[in-house]
Write an enzyme that holds these catalytic residues in place. Structure first.
Site, PDB file in Angstrom:
ATOM      1  N   GLU A 288      -3.487   7.829  12.813  1.00  0.00           N
ATOM      2  CA  GLU A 288      -2.370   7.808  13.755  1.00  0.00           C
ATOM      3  C   GLU A 288      -2.763   8.407  15.112  1.00  0.00           C
ATOM      4  O   GLU A 288      -2.176   8.084  16.139  1.00  0.00           O
ATOM      5  CB  GLU A 288      -1.182   8.594  13.174  1.00  0.00           C
ATOM      6  CG  GLU A 288       0.099   7.788  13.189  1.00  0.00           C
ATOM      7  CD  GLU A 288       1.255   8.477  12.477  1.00  0.00           C
ATOM      8  OE1 GLU A 288       1.987   7.783  11.763  1.00  0.00           O
ATOM      9  OE2 GLU A 288       1.442   9.700  12.627  1.00  0.00           O
ATOM     10  N   HIS A 309     -17.743   3.638  -9.039  1.00  0.00           N
ATOM     11  CA  HIS A 309     -17.671   2.535 -10.008  1.00  0.00           C
ATOM     12  C   HIS A 309     -16.726   1.440  -9.531  1.00  0.00           C
ATOM     13  O   HIS A 309     -16.328   0.587 -10.319  1.00  0.00           O
ATOM     14  CB  HIS A 309     -17.248   3.081 -11.373  1.00  0.00           C
ATOM     15  CG  HIS A 309     -18.261   4.040 -11.931  1.00  0.00           C
ATOM     16  ND1 HIS A 309     -19.177   3.697 -12.899  1.00  0.00           N
ATOM     17  CD2 HIS A 309     -18.519   5.335 -11.611  1.00  0.00           C
ATOM     18  CE1 HIS A 309     -19.950   4.748 -13.161  1.00  0.00           C
ATOM     19  NE2 HIS A 309     -19.566   5.753 -12.390  1.00  0.00           N
ATOM     20  N   LYS A 422       9.603  -0.134  12.962  1.00  0.00           N
ATOM     21  CA  LYS A 422      10.948   0.469  12.888  1.00  0.00           C
ATOM     22  C   LYS A 422      11.949  -0.390  13.658  1.00  0.00           C
ATOM     23  O   LYS A 422      13.043  -0.665  13.177  1.00  0.00           O
ATOM     24  CB  LYS A 422      10.921   1.871  13.498  1.00  0.00           C
ATOM     25  CG  LYS A 422      10.241   2.910  12.644  1.00  0.00           C
ATOM     26  CD  LYS A 422      10.513   4.276  13.250  1.00  0.00           C
ATOM     27  CE  LYS A 422       9.623   5.346  12.679  1.00  0.00           C
ATOM     28  NZ  LYS A 422       9.654   6.575  13.446  1.00  0.00           N
TER      29      LYS A 422
HETATM   30  O1  PA5 Z   1       2.704  12.337  12.962  1.00  0.00           O
HETATM   31  C1  PA5 Z   1       3.866  11.993  13.193  1.00  0.00           C
HETATM   32  O2  PA5 Z   1       4.472  12.383  14.188  1.00  0.00           O
HETATM   33  C2  PA5 Z   1       4.600  11.086  12.236  1.00  0.00           C
HETATM   34  O3  PA5 Z   1       3.812  10.705  11.167  1.00  0.00           O
HETATM   35  C3  PA5 Z   1       5.864  11.784  11.708  1.00  0.00           C
HETATM   36  O4  PA5 Z   1       5.495  12.967  11.054  1.00  0.00           O
HETATM   37  C4  PA5 Z   1       6.657  10.894  10.744  1.00  0.00           C
HETATM   38  O5  PA5 Z   1       6.963   9.675  11.352  1.00  0.00           O
HETATM   39  C5  PA5 Z   1       7.950  11.594  10.316  1.00  0.00           C
HETATM   40  O6  PA5 Z   1       8.699  11.949  11.438  1.00  0.00           O
HETATM   41  P1  PA5 Z   1       9.910  12.962  11.346  1.00  0.00           P
HETATM   42  O7  PA5 Z   1       9.381  14.302  10.990  1.00  0.00           O
HETATM   43  O8  PA5 Z   1      10.530  12.944  12.710  1.00  0.00           O
HETATM   44  O9  PA5 Z   1      10.851  12.444  10.292  1.00  0.00           O
END
Ligand code: PA5
Length: 435
Positions: A288, A309, A422
């Site tokens: 990410e 394996h 989303k």
């Molecule tokens: O790294 C990030 O910002 C995302 O992976 C969030 O942690 C994830 O989308 C969850 O978001 P939130 O804590 O607002 O529910």
């Protein structure tokens, strides 16, 4: 004892000369200069995404008293359900699963929810909780993420159904933004126990904030040691521009050199299955942070020898676009091979050898094979699997990930691509404002 870092099968201190043995010295020089620029931009807080650098100082900013208080109030429940996804889920699970005994029922038991949209899981979880004395921790920085919001709606109702409204202040912890979002409103409305996710700490860099520390301390993880380990790593790597003593710098250089050599998949592996979820956390952190603007190394993971394996064949002889990173844990519980009178299974030659010795021989043998097969290797060795060294690893990876992303000129702290699914989902579900 300190964590150690090696390139390929040279179990010796990393130096520029060692890099020069495997990569062109000009490229090594460029990778060094680029990584130093990134470190400086990070430390001077002038890098991309500089409004999200709060994670750097989390090791010094802990309110252990508050966590201890919450922990003493919640550690007598049978079950704690931790509701969250992404950075509000993976880090907690990574540490919990790394340290727990998979064959022992613990009290409280920590169960995860809201990290997907499975109906079967939800129905079975509600069924499981029917006769349990349970509490909820709901974690979401934005407070608007659909998966945990849906699960929380069901679990909140279930909690009230079982224990009555009067109990919710004793059974719910909210971890969210200080001001913004629906969860903060809810916490205020019901006067719930709550902790703050600092504004300048992004989800995947939040494990050393209340996001991780509150649930982990409730289930008995030594969170002070976790923070001590992170602090030790921070002191070692922050502001350090020397390859020999800054493993985050050498790991970022190793990644960049491989990327420049068209090796675009990083396969991280460990020989200890307990770290399965730790590798899931690592994948989110790097995937990410780095995968944007059509750039980035694809993060993949496996548990060895299990995956030798299955994926081992691909790694050894598939397309040569892959490099490897290994987390090696030196010590394990001592159990030795015993001899059999008839040696019917042919294993007497291993008599008195510990299983950990054999596991680590497997590591050495595989590393030689993979390196000779054209898969570069970076080994991170920690002496023990405990809170201190997990804290060490967390800070090491967070810091290297920030350097690595900046090396590719991308913002390590946003995730604009996650919005695409989303928005489509909300449009298809006809959410108000998205039609
Ligand atoms: O790294 C990030 O910002 C995302 O992976 C969030 O942690 C994830 O989308 C969850 O978001 P939130 O804590 O607002 O529910």
């Amino acid at each position: 004892m300190e964590s150690k870092f090696f390139l390929n099968h040279q179990e010796t201190k990393l130096t520029r000369e060692i890099f020069n043995q495997y990569y062109s010295p000009q490229l090594v020089d460029q990778a060094y200069k680029k990584s130093i620029e990134s470190i400086q931009a990070l430390n001077q807080k002038i890098c991309k995404g500089n409004q999200f650098l709060g994670w750097i100082d989390l090791p010094e900013k802990q309110n252990f008293e508050s966590y201890k208080k919450i922990s003493s109030e919640f550690s007598n429940f049978d079950v704690i359900v931790s509701i969250g996804i992404g950075g509000s889920y993976l880090g907690i699970r990574a540490i919990y699963e790394s340290l727990k005994n998979p064959f022992k029922k613990t009290k409280p038991e920590l169960i995860f929810a809201g990290h997907h949209l499975s109906s079967k899981y939800l129905v079975e979880l509600l069924e499981y909780l029917k006769d349990k004395n349970f509490a909820l921790i709901v974690i979401s920085k934005s407070g608007t993420t659909t998966e945990p919001a849906i699960y929380f709606r069901f679990l909140f109702k279930e909690l009230i159904y079982h224990f009555g409204e009067k109990e919710i202040q004793k059974r719910i912890i909210v971890i969210t933004d200080e001001e913004k979002g629906i969860l903060r409103k809810l916490a205020r409305h019901y006067n719930l126990i709550s902790e703050v996710i600092p504004d300048d700490v992004g989800g995947r860099y939040s494990i050393l904030s209340p996001v991780g520390l509150v649930p982990l301390s409730i289930v008995g993880i030594q969170i002070e040691d976790l923070i001590k380990g992170a602090k030790q790593m921070k002191n070692k790597i922050q502001h350090n521009t020397t390859i020999e003593t800054n493993p985050a710098l050498s790991y970022a250089m190793y990644r960049l050199l491989n990327y420049w050599n068209s090796k675009e998949i990083e396969f991280i592996a460990t020989y200890r299955p307990e770290l399965f979820y730790f590798l899931e956390w690592w994948k989110q952190l790097f995937g990410e942070s780095e995968g944007k603007n059509f750039k980035g190394i694809f993060p993949a993971s496996g548990i060895f020898t299990t995956d030798l394996h299955s994926l081992g064949q691909w790694i050894q002889e598939g397309k040569r676009n892959i490099f490897e990173t290994i987390i090696d844990i030196e010590n394990d519980v001592e159990i030795k091979i015993f001899s059999n009178v008839d040696d019917s299974d042919g294993l007497n030659y291993l008599e008195n050898k510990s299983l950990n010795y054999i596991n680590r021989i497997a590591l050495q043998a595989t590393r030689i094979a993979h390196v000779e097969g054209g898969v570069p290797n970076f080994t991170i060795q920690i002496p023990e699997l405990n809170e201190f060294y997990l804290g060490n690893l967390i800070y090491f990876f967070e810091y290297s990930c920030a350097i690595s992303s900046l090396n590719l000129d991308v913002n390590p702290f946003d995730q604009p691509g996650v919005e695409a699914y989303k928005t489509n989902m909300f449009r298809l579900l006809k959410k108000p404002g998205f039609i």
